[in-house]
Write a protein that holds these residues in place. Structure first.
Motif, PDB file in Angstrom:
ATOM      1  N   GLY A  53       0.813  -1.209   0.000  1.00 42.88           N
ATOM      2  CA  GLY A  53       0.000   0.000   0.000  1.00 42.88           C
ATOM      3  C   GLY A  53       0.842   1.251   0.000  1.00 42.88           C
ATOM      4  O   GLY A  53       0.526   2.237  -0.684  1.00 42.88           O
ATOM      5  N   GLY A  54       1.950   1.218   0.745  1.00 46.90           N
ATOM      6  CA  GLY A  54       2.843   2.375   0.757  1.00 46.90           C
ATOM      7  C   GLY A  54       3.458   2.619  -0.601  1.00 46.90           C
ATOM      8  O   GLY A  54       3.620   3.772  -1.023  1.00 46.90           O
ATOM      9  N   ALA A  55       3.800   1.526  -1.313  1.00 48.84           N
ATOM     10  CA  ALA A  55       4.357   1.690  -2.661  1.00 48.84           C
ATOM     11  C   ALA A  55       3.323   2.299  -3.594  1.00 48.84           C
ATOM     12  O   ALA A  55       3.660   3.132  -4.451  1.00 48.84           O
ATOM     13  CB  ALA A  55       4.844   0.349  -3.194  1.00 48.84           C
ATOM     14  N   ILE A  56       2.029   1.903  -3.422  1.00 54.19           N
ATOM     15  CA  ILE A  56       0.984   2.476  -4.285  1.00 54.19           C
ATOM     16  C   ILE A  56       0.810   3.961  -3.975  1.00 54.19           C
ATOM     17  O   ILE A  56       0.704   4.797  -4.886  1.00 54.19           O
ATOM     18  CB  ILE A  56      -0.327   1.690  -4.113  1.00 54.19           C
ATOM     19  N   LEU A  57       0.824   4.313  -2.673  1.00 49.07           N
ATOM     20  CA  LEU A  57       0.724   5.737  -2.309  1.00 49.07           C
ATOM     21  C   LEU A  57       1.901   6.522  -2.876  1.00 49.07           C
ATOM     22  O   LEU A  57       1.737   7.638  -3.398  1.00 49.07           O
ATOM     23  CB  LEU A  57       0.696   5.887  -0.788  1.00 49.07           C
ATOM     24  N   GLY A  58       3.118   5.923  -2.765  1.00 51.07           N
ATOM     25  CA  GLY A  58       4.296   6.591  -3.309  1.00 51.07           C
ATOM     26  C   GLY A  58       4.200   6.756  -4.811  1.00 51.07           C
ATOM     27  O   GLY A  58       4.601   7.785  -5.369  1.00 51.07           O
ATOM     28  N   ALA A  59       3.632   5.731  -5.492  1.00 47.13           N
ATOM     29  CA  ALA A  59       3.465   5.836  -6.946  1.00 47.13           C
ATOM     30  C   ALA A  59       2.507   6.960  -7.294  1.00 47.13           C
ATOM     31  O   ALA A  59       2.718   7.693  -8.277  1.00 47.13           O
ATOM     32  CB  ALA A  59       2.959   4.509  -7.506  1.00 47.13           C
ATOM     33  N   ALA A  60       1.447   7.141  -6.477  1.00 47.65           N
ATOM     34  CA  ALA A  60       0.514   8.239  -6.729  1.00 47.65           C
ATOM     35  C   ALA A  60       1.223   9.587  -6.587  1.00 47.65           C
ATOM     36  O   ALA A  60       1.054  10.488  -7.428  1.00 47.65           O
ATOM     37  CB  ALA A  60      -0.662   8.151  -5.768  1.00 47.65           C
ATOM     38  N   LEU A  61       2.051   9.723  -5.532  1.00 43.49           N
ATOM     39  CA  LEU A  61       2.769  10.986  -5.339  1.00 43.49           C
ATOM     40  C   LEU A  61       3.744  11.244  -6.482  1.00 43.49           C
ATOM     41  O   LEU A  61       3.875  12.377  -6.962  1.00 43.49           O
ATOM     42  CB  LEU A  61       3.521  10.951  -4.001  1.00 43.49           C
ATOM     43  N   ILE A  62       4.433  10.158  -6.941  1.00 43.99           N
ATOM     44  CA  ILE A  62       5.387  10.311  -8.038  1.00 43.99           C
ATOM     45  C   ILE A  62       4.661  10.702  -9.322  1.00 43.99           C
ATOM     46  O   ILE A  62       5.146  11.525 -10.100  1.00 43.99           O
ATOM     47  CB  ILE A  62       6.188   9.007  -8.219  1.00 43.99           C
ATOM     48  N   LEU A  63       3.456  10.110  -9.521  1.00 45.34           N
ATOM     49  CA  LEU A  63       2.657  10.456 -10.712  1.00 45.34           C
ATOM     50  C   LEU A  63       2.302  11.942 -10.694  1.00 45.34           C
ATOM     51  O   LEU A  63       2.406  12.640 -11.717  1.00 45.34           O
ATOM     52  CB  LEU A  63       1.395   9.598 -10.732  1.00 45.34           C
ATOM     53  N   TYR A  64       1.925  12.439  -9.516  1.00 45.46           N
ATOM     54  CA  TYR A  64       1.626  13.868  -9.390  1.00 45.46           C
ATOM     55  C   TYR A  64       2.860  14.704  -9.738  1.00 45.46           C
ATOM     56  O   TYR A  64       2.771  15.687 -10.487  1.00 45.46           O
ATOM     57  CB  TYR A  64       1.160  14.164  -7.960  1.00 45.46           C
ATOM     58  N   GLY A  65       4.022  14.276  -9.209  1.00 50.06           N
ATOM     59  CA  GLY A  65       5.244  15.028  -9.468  1.00 50.06           C
ATOM     60  C   GLY A  65       5.635  15.008 -10.933  1.00 50.06           C
ATOM     61  O   GLY A  65       6.122  15.996 -11.478  1.00 50.06           O
TER      62      GLY A  65
END
Lengths: 127, 79, 139
Positions: C38-50
Motif C-alpha cells: 500500500g505504501g508503494a501504491i501511495l508513493g506511486a501516486a505521489l510520483i505520478l503527481y510530481g
C-alpha cells in the motif's frame, strides 16, 4: 510420463532458469552500466519466481483463513513471505546502483564501461 | 489454465529476451515494465497474491519511473 | 508542458489510486497486501503527481521537511508499538495478551498489526517520494 508432460509439470522452473541465464548474459556481455542494472533486476526476478514456484502446489488455495478449509489445501506461504522481503531489498539495491550510475556519468560523461576503463588506465600511464 | 500458464511463461521469456536485445534503453525500460506485469500475473496463478500485488506496484510502477528518471539524466542509447 | 489530456486523466486517476493504497494498507491483516504494497501504491501516486505537474508543484504539496518527519515518524511509531509489549512484560513486539485480538476476519482484529501496517505504509510512501526527488534533483 512422456517428455512433454515432464516439461509442462516443471514449466515454472525451466522458465525461471532461462530468465536467470538471460539476466546473467545481460550483466556479463553488455558494457553499458544502465543495461547491467536492468540485468541484475531480471536475475533477481528469476530467483523470486523460482522461490514462489517451489511453494506452489497443484490446485492449491491462497493461504487465507476462510470457512472450513483444511490447512493441507494451502500453498506454502513461507517462500512468498521471504520474497516480499526480497522485493524490498531489490528496489533499494536498484536505487542505490542508479545513484552511483548518475555519479559515474557526471564524472566521466559516459556509462560505457569499456570507455571508462580506457580513461582510467590512460590516466594511470601518465603517473 | 495450463495453456494460459505456458503462454505466460513463453511471453515472460520473450520479454526478457527483448530487454536483452534492445539497444534503445528507453524501449528496454518499457519492455522491462511489461516483463514485471507478466511476472505478477504468473504469481497470481501460483496463488501468491500478496507478492503479485507488491510486484505490480513496485516492479511495474516505482522501478520503471525511477529508471526513466535516471535515463533522463544520462544517455539514451547504448554505445 | 501543456497537455490537457494528461492533466485531466491524472486528476481523475489520482484520488482512486490514493484510496486504493489506503485500502490496501488498512486491510493488510485480513486480505493480501499490507504496509509495503500500500505504501508503494501511495508513493506511486505521489510520483505520478510530481511527473505530471512538475517537481515544484509536488514539493509544494509534499515538502521535504514533511516527508523527513513522516519517514522518521513511521519508524518511531513502529519501535514505540514494539516497546509497549516490552514494558508490559513480554518480548519486543508482543501481540497476544497485550492488545485485544478480536475475531479473525474482522477489520478490527489482529491486535497491533493494523497499527504497524499504518506506520509502515506512511514510511514507505514518503520514502518512495524522497527517493524520486533525490534522484531527480539538480546539483
Amino acid at each position: 510420463m512422456s517428455v512433454l508432460d515432464t516439461f509442462v509439470a516443471n514449466i515454472h522452473f525451466i522458465g525461471a532458469m532461462i530468465i536467470f541465464v538471460i539476466g546473467l548474459y545481460m550483466v556479463i556481455a553488455h558494457p553499458n552500466l544502465f543495461k547491467r542494472i536492468i540485468g541484475i533486476n531480471v536475475m533477481s526476478s528469476a530467483v523470486f519466481y523460482f522461490f514462489v514456484a517451489i511453494g506452489a502446489i497443484a490446485d492449491g488455495r491462497v493461504p487465507i483463513v476462510e470457512g472450513t478449509v483444511t490447512p493441507a489445501d494451502y500453498i506454502n506461504p513461507v517462500p512468498s513471505a521471504l520474497i516480499l522481503t526480497g522485493i524490498v531489498i531489490s528496489v533499494s539495491f536498484t536505487v542505490y546502483a542508479l545513484s552511483l550510475a548518475i555519479k559515474i556519468h557526471q564524472s566521466y560523461g559516459t556509462l560505457d564501461q569499456e570507455k571508462i576503463v580506457e580513461m582510467t588506465t590512460r590516466d594511470d600511464s601518465y603517473d | 489454465m495450463t495453456l494460459l500458464t505456458i503462454f505466460l511463461v513463453l511471453l515472460l521469456v520473450l520479454t526478457a529476451f527483448a530487454v536483452e536485445r534492445t539497444k534503445d534503453l528507453l524501449s528496454a525500460v518499457i519492455v522491462f515494465a511489461a516483463f514485471s506485469l507478466v511476472l505478477s500475473v504468473l504469481w497470481l496463478i501460483l496463488k501468491a497474491p500478496d507478492v503479485a500485488l507488491t510486484e505490480a506496484a513496485v516492479g511495474a510502477g516505482i522501478t520503471t519511473v525511477i529508471l526513466l528518471a535516471v535515463l533522463a539524466k544520462t544517455e539514451r542509447y547504448e554505445r | 508542458m501543456n497537455d490537457r489530456l494528461l492533466y485531466t486523466i491524472v486528476k481523475l486517476m489520482l484520488p482512486v489510486i490514493v484510496v486504493y493504497g489506503i485500502f490496501i494498507i488498512l486491510h493488510g491483516h485480513v486480505t493480501p497486501g499490507g504496509g509495503f504494497s500500500g505504501g508503494a501504491i501511495l508513493g506511486a501516486a505521489l510520483i505520478l503527481y510530481g511527473l505530471t505537474f512538475g517537481q515544484d508543484a509536488s514539493l509544494k504539496l509534499f515538502p521535504e521537511s514533511v516527508s523527513k518527519r513522516l519517514e522518521s515518524g513511521g519508524v518511531l511509531v513502529y519501535i514505540g508499538i514494539g516497546l509497549i509489549g516490552l514494558v508490559l512484560g513480554g518480548a519486543f513486539l508482543t501481540n497476544a495478551g497485550v492488545f485485544p485480538l478480536g475475531d479473525p476476519g474482522n477489520i478490527l482484529s489482529g491486535g497491533m498489526i493494523p497499527l504497524l501496517m499504518i506506520a509502515i505504509g506512511i514510511k514507505v510512501g514518503s520514502t518512495m517520494m524522497t527517493l524520486f526527488n533525490a534522484l531527480l534533483e539538480d546539483e
